[in-house]
Enzyme design. Structure first.
Site, PDB file in Angstrom:
ATOM      1  N   LYS A 163       0.806  -1.215   0.000  1.00 35.85           N
ATOM      2  CA  LYS A 163       0.000   0.000   0.000  1.00 35.85           C
ATOM      3  C   LYS A 163       0.845   1.272   0.000  1.00 35.85           C
ATOM      4  CE  LYS A 163      -1.008   1.562   3.769  1.00 35.85           C
ATOM      5  NZ  LYS A 163      -1.417   1.914   5.131  1.00 35.85           N
ATOM      6  N   THR A 164       1.773   1.346   0.937  1.00 31.18           N
ATOM      7  CA  THR A 164       2.589   2.549   1.046  1.00 31.18           C
ATOM      8  C   THR A 164       3.426   2.739  -0.214  1.00 31.18           C
ATOM      9  OG1 THR A 164       2.720   2.085   3.398  1.00 31.18           O
ATOM     10  CG2 THR A 164       4.167   3.788   2.550  1.00 31.18           C
ATOM     11  N   ASP A 203      -4.204   8.357   2.846  1.00 27.73           N
ATOM     12  CA  ASP A 203      -3.767   7.052   3.338  1.00 27.73           C
ATOM     13  C   ASP A 203      -4.718   6.587   4.438  1.00 27.73           C
ATOM     14  OD1 ASP A 203      -2.195   4.844   3.707  1.00 27.73           O
ATOM     15  OD2 ASP A 203      -0.698   5.860   4.958  1.00 27.73           O
ATOM     16  N   GLU A 204      -4.791   5.305   4.665  1.00 25.31           N
ATOM     17  CA  GLU A 204      -5.625   4.753   5.750  1.00 25.31           C
ATOM     18  C   GLU A 204      -7.032   5.356   5.744  1.00 25.31           C
ATOM     19  OE1 GLU A 204      -4.422   2.335   7.388  1.00 25.31           O
ATOM     20  OE2 GLU A 204      -2.341   2.677   8.048  1.00 25.31           O
ATOM     21  N   GLN A 219      -9.176  -3.376   8.067  1.00 28.43           N
ATOM     22  CA  GLN A 219      -8.238  -2.912   9.090  1.00 28.43           C
ATOM     23  C   GLN A 219      -8.725  -1.641   9.778  1.00 28.43           C
ATOM     24  OE1 GLN A 219      -3.867  -3.429   8.490  1.00 28.43           O
ATOM     25  NE2 GLN A 219      -4.444  -3.811   6.378  1.00 28.43           N
ATOM     26  N   ARG A 236       0.339  -9.287  10.978  1.00 28.02           N
ATOM     27  CA  ARG A 236       1.633  -8.671  11.256  1.00 28.02           C
ATOM     28  C   ARG A 236       2.772  -9.660  11.059  1.00 28.02           C
ATOM     29  NH1 ARG A 236       0.500  -4.523   9.700  1.00 28.02           N
ATOM     30  NH2 ARG A 236      -1.419  -5.608   9.206  1.00 28.02           N
TER      31      ARG A 236
END
Length: 796
Positions: free
Chosen positions: A43-44, A227-228, A263, A620
């Site tokens: 994503k980043t 983002d997010e 998330q 994670r």
DNA sequence: GTTTCATCTGTTTTT
DNA sequence: CAGATGAAAC
């Protein structure tokens, strides 16, 4: 744009190694889109590569885009990656958190929003005390209107864009809350301070009321990247809408929103997952790109994550896959107690480390901060170095807050919060009575506490000892204020520590050494900040270093960045772990009531959010994932009996490997004695399928005789439904304490008596047999380590 | 006015 | 169990 292939200008390897979906997202034209990016799907990378792509293809200049993230860490990461991708001066770029960017706009237009140039930001603690102060001034019963609840009320109203006069009050109670909300805002305005939510609301109002200004920004930010996105609240959504411009689709700016509804874990503080659906309607118009290939976790881990999250009803729909192999099964350890759980983690981490995995590549996660204590204790005793993330941060420490309060007063004497925090700290003879007098004066003349104090002394309202003491305090503030323009920031802070008497105070305090060290750390932090501090950009309002530093302190709270060098196991909450990844992850406390947390498990939305949190936790891990739970644990000072989390039950049996400690003594005996016994537990798959009975009997002679132990009893009784109500907690307890007695008679918590030192309680122990030592906290003699071999210690 | 002791309470996550 | 608050001793 269509005339020449935009990609021809792109630096050679920019788009290499992107999968088709990622590339799609990166090279998207002038259209808004929603990127549904699963955990570990790059994503980043997509976000930053897109920024680089847009700039390199000349579609936008660095100053013409706005990229907004949720955390400081994320925005820093974005800038770092960007500079590594292309030579670019990021200064002047609008990349930051919602709060950071709003702050920037408000500073630039402080006159338009009626704020002093040096306005300061209240963190949640500051806000709480501001409310307390207000309630007192209004003579409101703070039992009925609890500060906590009031701040929640105010923040949620603001996050929905609602000022007090438009909040609907159906009942008398709410009506009163609204009144307090209004009074609170008035107080903040008087004092020239804003809270977190206000930062956003004020900025939103600035743009919505000031058309030319709004158009200025709309013309500037042709591309907006978020983002997010799943973490945005209603107000943030509307803010983005304003900046995007509500003109025709062709004219409107392009919004590129990246997020993962699975998330979304910040609903509790106002985040609305629904924003993702709305975004599709308002912006993306069906333009959705899904990133579903996971590059992080191995198969079993990913399958488990997918299985768990599939139980959620409210999803946009997405399934992660990987072309990595299946990897190892999830290891599930049913511990008898929280101590046992902690010991297990210690042993296991050690083993992994011996096998070559760095501690820094392992994470120990928990649902709530309270759980870290026991874990830390076990780690501390084991000698494994570890680092705890979160908890109280640098700028939230009491002594730092005190020092900052003096600095705030130097910048803005009207800051009543800062005033009340330190008028009498360190104690200088200004008691509650004197403070009350000042408050009365302030109320009577409707002026700040500082002004009231100054007036009171001048006209004799504040006389005698009280007047002198308050006068000395005002002198300190004045001295700091006059220095603030002249000397460097670090020098100012140094002066502040001296003049205020904070240094002397903590130097004299018994346990003041740490606080003193933190204060000198503050001076260092100032010096560092000053080094990187650059004046205003052209066209920007000049902001002085002091105000900037104080803003920095509120907005960034100071993450702990020290100790990066040594190889330390990483401890943090699941929330704090979002966005991170580790080779091995221990998720502790997988019990009903803890995870899912009891505060959330009763309503549907809450439970779904807990499940998403579980999904975050699982994803994670790269290679190995441990899930542990404890049959009993100390919580709020009493033993609570837990049952395994429903989320573990949602993981397919075929992905699990159950680890059972049949008997602690046997395990430890083997551990310390014969070298070959590795770990002291036996892998057991298919336990839950009901095969346990026979499995257990056949798995070795070392422990078959100890049916008393927790694990076997647990399974023997509960068969294939391991998390029914706990049947016989008493047996469990007895079993555990017997074990303790075997190692030595002085368990932690045991009351003991020493010939010389008198009565005390055992607080710690180490070693075994002959060289065992216990730490005892005596009633009168303090804490001492005693060797059991020599000390005459008796059990009480 | 300050310190200390005792009682109470609240317990998820955080920009 | 720990932190915060409030009452009584210093």
């Amino acid at each position: 744009m269509q005339a020449s292939d935009p990609q021809s200008h792109v630096s050679p390897r920019l788009l290499d190694n992107l999968n088709p979906e990622q590339r799609n997202a990166v090279t998207l034209g002038r259209e808004s889109a929603l990127v549904l990016a699963g955990a570990g799907s790059g994503k980043t990378r997509v976000l930053t590569t897109r920024i680089a792509y847009l700039i390199q293809t000349g579609q936008v200049s660095p100053s013409g885009l706005l990229a907004v993230t949720f955390t400081n860490k994320a925005s820093r990461e974005m800038l770092t990656r960007l500079t590594s991708m292309m030579p670019i001066n990021t200064r002047g770029m609008w990349v930051g958190t919602f709060h950071g960017l709003c702050n920037r706009m408000l500073r630039a237009h402080y006159r338009d929003v009626n704020l002093p140039q040096t306005f300061q930001i209240l963190d949640s603690g500051d806000q709480q005390s501001a409310i307390k102060r207000l309630l007192k001034a209004l003579n409101v019963d703070d039992e009925k209107f609890k500060p906590r609840e009031m701040s929640w009320f105010i923040n949620s109203a603001k996050e929905q864009g609602l000022r007090s006069h438009v909040v609907e009050a159906k009942d008398e109670f709410t009506r009163r809350q609204v009144e307090i909300y209004q009074a609170y805002d008035e107080q903040c305005n008087r004092e020239g301070v804003v809270d977190f939510a206000e930062l956003l609301l004020r900025c939103y109002e600035l743009l919505s009321k000031n058309k030319p200004l709004c158009e200025h920004y709309q013309n500037r930010f042709k591309f907006i990247l978020v983002d997010e996105f799943q973490d945005t609240n209603r107000l943030q959504y509307k803010w983005i809408q304003l900046l995007a411009g509500s003109r025709t689709a062709e004219q409107s700016n392009v919004v590129f929103a990246v997020g993962d509804d699975d998330q979304s874990i910040y609903g509790f503080r106002g985040a609305e997952v629904g924003n993702m659906r709305d975004f599709q309607r308002d912006f993306a118009n069906g333009n959705v790109i899904k990133l579903e290939q996971n590059y992080r976790s191995e198969g079993a881990i990913l399958d488990a994550a997918n299985a768990v999250i599939s139980h959620n009803k409210d999803r946009l729909g997405k399934n992660l896959w990987t072309d990595a192999g299946k990897g190892e099964n999830l290891r599930i350890y049913p511990a008898s107690t929280d101590l046992d759980e902690a010991e297990f983690v210690v042993e296991e981490a050690r083993t992994l480390n011996r096998e070559g995995m760095a501690f820094a590549d392992m994470a120990l996660l928990y649902r709530s901060n309270a759980q870290s204590r026991v874990l830390e204790h076990a780690l501390f005793r084991s000698g494994i170095s570890y680092r705890v993330y979160g908890g109280l941060r640098f700028f939230e420490r009491l002594e730092i807050k005190h020092a900052l309060a003096y600095l705030r007063l130097a910048g803005n004497p009207d800051d009543d919060g800062a005033f009340s925090r330190v008028v009498n700290f360190p104690p200088r003879g200004i008691g509650a009575r004197s403070v009350e007098q000042v408050m009365d004066l302030a109320k009577r003349y409707n002026i700040s506490l500082y002004a009231a104090a100054a007036n009171g002394i001048a006209n004799g309202d504040l006389a005698g000892r009280a007047g002198l003491a308050v006068g000395s305090f005002l002198k300190i503030c004045e001295a700091l204020k006059s220095s603030s323009g002249k000397v460097s920031l670090a020098e100012l802070v140094d002066e502040c520590l001296e003049l205020s008497g904070l240094k002397t105070h903590y130097a004299a305090e018994r346990e003041g050494a740490d606080r003193l060290a933190n204060l000198s750390e503050l001076v260092t932090a100032c010096a560092q900040f000053e080094e990187t501090f650059e004046g205003p950009l052209e066209g920007e309002e000049p902001t002085d270093a002091l105000t900037s530093f104080l803003t920095h302190a509120s907005l960034e709270a100071g993450e702990h960045e020290a100790g990066e060098s040594d190889d330390a196991l990483q401890l943090m909450t699941v929330h704090a772990a979002k966005g991170l990844e580790f080779n091995a992850v221990f998720l502790s406390g997988c019990e009903e009531g803890l995870f899912p947390h009891e505060q959330s498990m009763n309503d549907f939305d809450g439970l779904e959010e807990e499940r998403r949190l579980m999904y975050v936790a699982i994803t994670r891990a790269r290679k190995r994932l441990y899930l542990t739970y404890a049959g009993s644990r100390m919580l709020h000072g009493q033993t609570r009996y837990g049952v395994v989390s429903r989320f573990i039950d949602e993981i397919p049996e075929a992905l699990c490997k159950w680890l059972v400690v049949p008997d602690k003594n046997a395990a430890y005996g083997a551990h310390f004695g014969a070298g070959g016994f590795n770990g002291g537990y036996i892998g057991n798959s298919g336990v839950r399928a009901g095969g346990l009975g026979s499995d257990n009997a056949s798995s070795g002679s070392a422990y078959t005789g100890h049916k008393q132990s927790y694990s076997s009893q647990h399974y023997a009784e509960q068969g294939n439904q391991p998390y029914g109500r706990q049947g016989a907690p008493d047996t469990t307890r007895a079993g555990f304490e017997t074990k303790k007695a075997d190692t030595h008679p002085f368990a932690v918590g045991q009351n003991v008596k020493h010939e010389k030192f008198g009565e005390g309680v055992v607080v710690n122990f180490e070693g075994r047999a002959n060289d065992a030592r216990v730490q005892v906290k005596f009633r009168t003699e303090g804490v001492k380590w005693l060797s059991l071999q020599y000390a005459k210690l008796s059990v009480l």
